[in-house]
Motif scaffolding. Structure first.
Motif, short mmCIF file in Angstrom:
data_model
loop_
_atom_site.label_atom_id
_atom_site.label_comp_id
_atom_site.label_asym_id
_atom_site.label_seq_id
_atom_site.Cartn_x
_atom_site.Cartn_y
_atom_site.Cartn_z
N ASN A 207 0.72 -1.02 0.08
CA ASN A 207 0.01 -0.06 -0.02
C ASN A 207 0.98 1.23 -0.11
N MET A 208 1.95 1.04 0.73
CA MET A 208 2.94 2.32 0.55
C MET A 208 3.38 2.85 -0.48
N PHE A 209 4.14 1.64 -1.28
CA PHE A 209 4.55 1.67 -2.55
C PHE A 209 3.39 2.21 -3.83
N TYR A 210 2.24 1.59 -3.47
CA TYR A 210 1.15 2.03 -4.32
C TYR A 210 0.88 3.60 -4.17
N THR A 211 1.03 3.83 -2.94
CA THR A 211 0.74 5.44 -2.51
C THR A 211 1.70 6.29 -3.31
N ARG A 212 3.03 5.84 -3.56
CA ARG A 212 3.98 6.42 -4.07
C ARG A 212 3.70 6.64 -5.38
N PHE A 213 3.18 5.37 -6.18
CA PHE A 213 2.93 5.43 -7.50
C PHE A 213 1.61 6.33 -7.84
N SER A 214 0.70 6.30 -7.17
CA SER A 214 -0.24 7.08 -7.16
C SER A 214 -0.20 8.63 -7.02
N LEU A 215 0.74 9.20 -6.30
CA LEU A 215 1.09 10.64 -6.01
C LEU A 215 1.80 11.04 -7.33
N HIS A 216 2.70 9.95 -7.83
CA HIS A 216 3.54 10.48 -8.99
C HIS A 216 2.47 10.70 -10.14
N LYS A 217 1.52 9.66 -10.33
CA LYS A 217 0.63 9.71 -11.47
C LYS A 217 -0.52 10.60 -11.36
N ARG A 218 -1.12 11.27 -10.27
CA ARG A 218 -1.89 12.23 -9.95
C ARG A 218 -1.42 13.45 -9.66
N ALA A 219 -0.31 13.57 -9.47
CA ALA A 219 0.33 15.03 -8.97
C ALA A 219 1.61 15.48 -9.24
N TYR A 220 2.71 14.56 -8.71
CA TYR A 220 4.13 14.83 -9.00
C TYR A 220 4.34 14.77 -10.54
N GLN A 221 3.82 13.95 -11.41
CA GLN A 221 4.26 14.08 -12.72
C GLN A 221 3.03 14.67 -13.56
N HIS A 222 1.99 15.56 -12.99
CA HIS A 222 0.78 16.14 -13.50
C HIS A 222 1.34 17.05 -14.87
N ASN A 339 6.44 4.59 -10.92
CA ASN A 339 6.93 3.34 -10.40
C ASN A 339 6.60 3.34 -8.78
N TYR A 340 7.20 1.81 -8.35
CA TYR A 340 7.21 1.81 -6.99
C TYR A 340 8.45 2.13 -6.20
N GLY A 341 9.32 2.72 -7.08
CA GLY A 341 10.37 3.34 -6.36
C GLY A 341 11.62 2.88 -6.62
N MET A 342 11.61 1.72 -7.63
CA MET A 342 12.96 0.96 -7.84
C MET A 342 12.70 0.43 -9.37
N GLY A 343 12.10 1.42 -10.11
CA GLY A 343 12.15 1.19 -11.59
C GLY A 343 11.02 0.15 -11.81
N ALA A 344 11.39 -1.03 -12.87
CA ALA A 344 10.39 -2.02 -13.01
C ALA A 344 10.36 -2.90 -12.07
N GLU A 345 11.21 -3.11 -10.93
CA GLU A 345 11.66 -4.11 -10.17
C GLU A 345 10.53 -4.08 -8.72
N GLU A 379 6.18 -0.59 -13.19
CA GLU A 379 6.55 0.69 -13.65
C GLU A 379 5.91 0.74 -15.04
N GLU A 380 5.37 2.04 -15.35
CA GLU A 380 5.06 2.38 -16.76
C GLU A 380 5.58 3.60 -17.12
N LYS A 381 5.95 3.54 -18.41
CA LYS A 381 6.58 5.03 -18.89
C LYS A 381 5.76 5.50 -19.89
N LYS A 382 5.69 6.96 -19.81
CA LYS A 382 4.97 7.87 -20.83
C LYS A 382 5.69 8.72 -21.42
N CYS A 383 5.73 8.97 -22.78
CA CYS A 383 6.54 9.98 -23.47
C CYS A 383 5.57 11.19 -23.83
N ARG A 384 5.93 12.41 -23.22
CA ARG A 384 4.99 13.41 -23.63
C ARG A 384 5.95 14.33 -24.41
#
Length: 413
Positions: A207-222, A339-345, A379-384
Motif C-alpha cells: 500500500n505504501m508503494f502504491y501510494t507513491r505510484f499514485s502520487l506521481h501519477k496524479r500530482a508529481y508528474q501532472h 513506479n514503486y520506487g525501484m524502476g520496473a522491479e 513501472e509504466e513509462k509515458k512520453c510527452r
C-alpha cells in the motif's frame, strides 16, 4: 552554541504544533539547527515545486517537511531502542539520525527537483552533485536506512511526504506509517543489520508503494505541473549568466554556479522567480517573458502522450527528424516514469520479514503466500511532447504533426 552536547541537553525540548503529526517535541540541538539561516531558507522552497500551479493547496514548504522527517526518525529509533536493547542504540544515535532527517533537504534549490534534476543538468552537464555518507560501524549500518533507504526505498522521508502531500493535495492517504513503526525490527541479514518488518505487514508495504505510484501519477508528474516547471527551467537558463549572487569573500556567482559556494547558495529560493519577473533588466527580458506567460497561464501545451520503452534520447531524435525543418527548441520531449520506487522491479524483493514465532530471523517473502492479486508490473513509462508555440495556427500545425508521429500511434494487435 553551547560548548558540549550535555550543556545543550540540560535545556528543555521545544514543542511544535504540526497539522500532520500534532505536537512534535524536538531536542534543543535540533531547535538550534532549525534556527539557523541555512534551515530557515527552506521556508521559501515549496515542497512540490510547479505542482502548486495545479493544486492550490500545495503551498507547503521543505521547512515543515524536514521537521516532520526528524520527528518520524526519532519515533522509529526510539521504538527500536526500547524493543531491542541489544542494538545498543543510544541517545547520540537517535539525535544524529534526527539531525540527518532535519538536514536532508538543505541541498534543494529553487522549486526543488526542477532546479536539481532539470536546470542544473542542462546548465552544467556532467556536474556531479552528491555527498557520501559514513561514520557508523558495521553493526549500526541500519541507521543509514532510516532517512533514505537505498536498499528497498522504505524510509521516514517517504512516510512524511506521503502524509503531508496528501493532506495539502486534498487526497486520501491510506498508508499508516505509525503501525509500520510498531512492527519494525532490526535483524541480521547476510551479515548486515537491516530494518525488517513483521510478515503480516506486507500488505501495508504494498500500500505504501502504491501510494507513491499514485502520487506521481496524479500530482508529481501532472502534465500541467511539468509544463510550468519546464517553463521555469527555460527562464532560469536564459537568466543564468545575467544573475549576480554574492558569495564568500564578495565573489559573485550565477544561478548555476552558486551551488559551488554555500554563502551564495543559501540565497537561492523560490523568490528567484519573482526577482526575474519583477526586474527591468534588458538582459533578463527573455527570462521575464517566459515567467509572464506563466502568470497569464499561457503555458507550454502538451500535444499528447504515449507509452514507450525507448530511451528519451531516441524519442527526441525521432521527433526532431519528424519536424522536417522545424525548430527542435520549440518543443520539449519528456519521458515520465511511474513506479514503486525501484524502476520496473518489485521493491518487496529487497525487504526481509520476520514472523511471530521467530523475531530474530528475517527472510524474503513468497509472492504466492501473499496474494494472487499482486501486480505483475511495477513501472509504466509515458512520453510527452510539449510545444512552446502559442498562436492558434502553430498549435493546430503542431497537433497535426503529433498525430502523424509514428511512435505516438496506437499499435495494432
Amino acid at each position: 552554541m553551547a560548548d558540549t552536547v550535555s550543556e545543550i541537553m540540560e535545556n528543555k525540548n521545544k514543542v511544535f504544533n504540526d497539522p500532520i503529526h500534532g505536537n512534535i517535541e524536538l531536542h534543543p540541538i535540533l531547535v538550534k539547527i532549525i534556527d539557523t539561516p541555512q534551515f530557515q531558507r527552506l521556508r521559501n522552497i515549496k515542497q512540490l515545486g510547479g505542482v502548486y500551479y495545479v493544486y492550490p493547496g500545495a503551498s507547503h514548504n521543505r521547512f515543515e517537511h524536514s521537521i516532520g522527517v526528524a520527528y518520524l526518525a526519532g519515533e522509529l529509533l526510539q521504538t527500536l531502542k526500547e524493543k531491542q536493547r541489544k542494538l545498543r542504540i543510544d541517545e547520540r544515535d537517535v539525535l544524529c539520525v534526527q539531525i540527518a532527517g532535519l538536514c536532508h533537504d538543505l541541498g534543494h534549490g529553487p522549486f526543488s527537483h526542477m532546479f536539481d534534476l532539470m536546470f542544473i543538468p542542462k546548465a552544467r552537464p556532467g556536474y556531479d552533485w552528491s555527498w557520501p555518507h559514513h561514520g557508523r560501524p558495521r553493526e549500526k549500518a541500519f541507521l543509514y536506512e532510516v532517512v533514505s533507504n537505498t536498499r528497498n526505498k522504505i524510509d521516514v522521508d517517504k512516510w512524511e511526504y506521503f502524509a503531508r502531500d496528501c493532506h495539502h493535495l486534498g487526497m486520501k492517504n491510506n498508508f499508516d506509517c505509525h503501525r509500520l513503526i510498531k512492527f519494525a525490527r532490526v535483524c541480521e541479514v547476510d551479515g548486515m543489520m537491516q530494518i525488517c518488518y513483521r510478515d503480516k505487514e506486507v500488505f501495508n508495504l504494498y500500500n505504501m508503494f502504491y501510494t507513491r505510484f499514485s502520487l506521481h501519477k496524479r500530482a508529481y508528474q501532472h502534465k500541467v505541473a511539468n509544463s510550468v516547471e519546464w517553463m521555469i527551467r527555460d527562464a532560469f537558463l536564459k537568466a543564468d549568466k545575467h544573475m549576480e549572487i554574492k558569495g564568500h569573500d564578495g565573489k559573485t556567482f550565477t544561478l548555476s554556479t552558486a551551488i559551488d559556494d554555500m554563502v551564495a547558495y543559501i540565497k537561492l529560493t523560490d523568490a528567484i522567480f519573482d526577482q526575474i519577473l519583477n526586474s527591468s533588466s534588458k538582459e533578463l527580458r527573455g527570462a521575464r517573458e517566459i515567467l509572464e506567460r506563466i502568470m497569464r497561464r499561457e503555458l507550454y501545451v502538451c500535444l499528447g502522450d504515449f507509452s514507450s520503452q525507448q530511451p528519451q534520447a531516441i524519442i527526441e531524435a525521432q521527433w526532431n527528424k519528424h519536424l522536417r525543418g522545424g525548430n527542435p527548441d520549440d518543443y520539449v520531449v519528456e519521458l515520465v516514469k511511474y513506479n514503486y520506487g525501484m524502476g520496473a522491479e518489485d521493491p518487496i524483493k529487497h525487504v526481509r520479514f520476520y514472523n511471530k514465532q521467530n523475531t530474530d530471523e528475517a527472510r524474503p517473502i513468497n509472492r504466492a503466500q501473499v496474494s494472487l492479486l499482486l501486480p505483475e508490473h511495477f513501472e509504466e513509462k509515458k512520453c510527452r511532447i510539449y510545444t512552446k508555440r502559442t498562436s492558434n495556427e502553430d498549435l493546430e500545425a503542431d497537433r497535426k504533426m503529433f498525430n502523424t508521429f509514428g511512435p505516438a500511434q496506437p499499435h495494432q494487435a
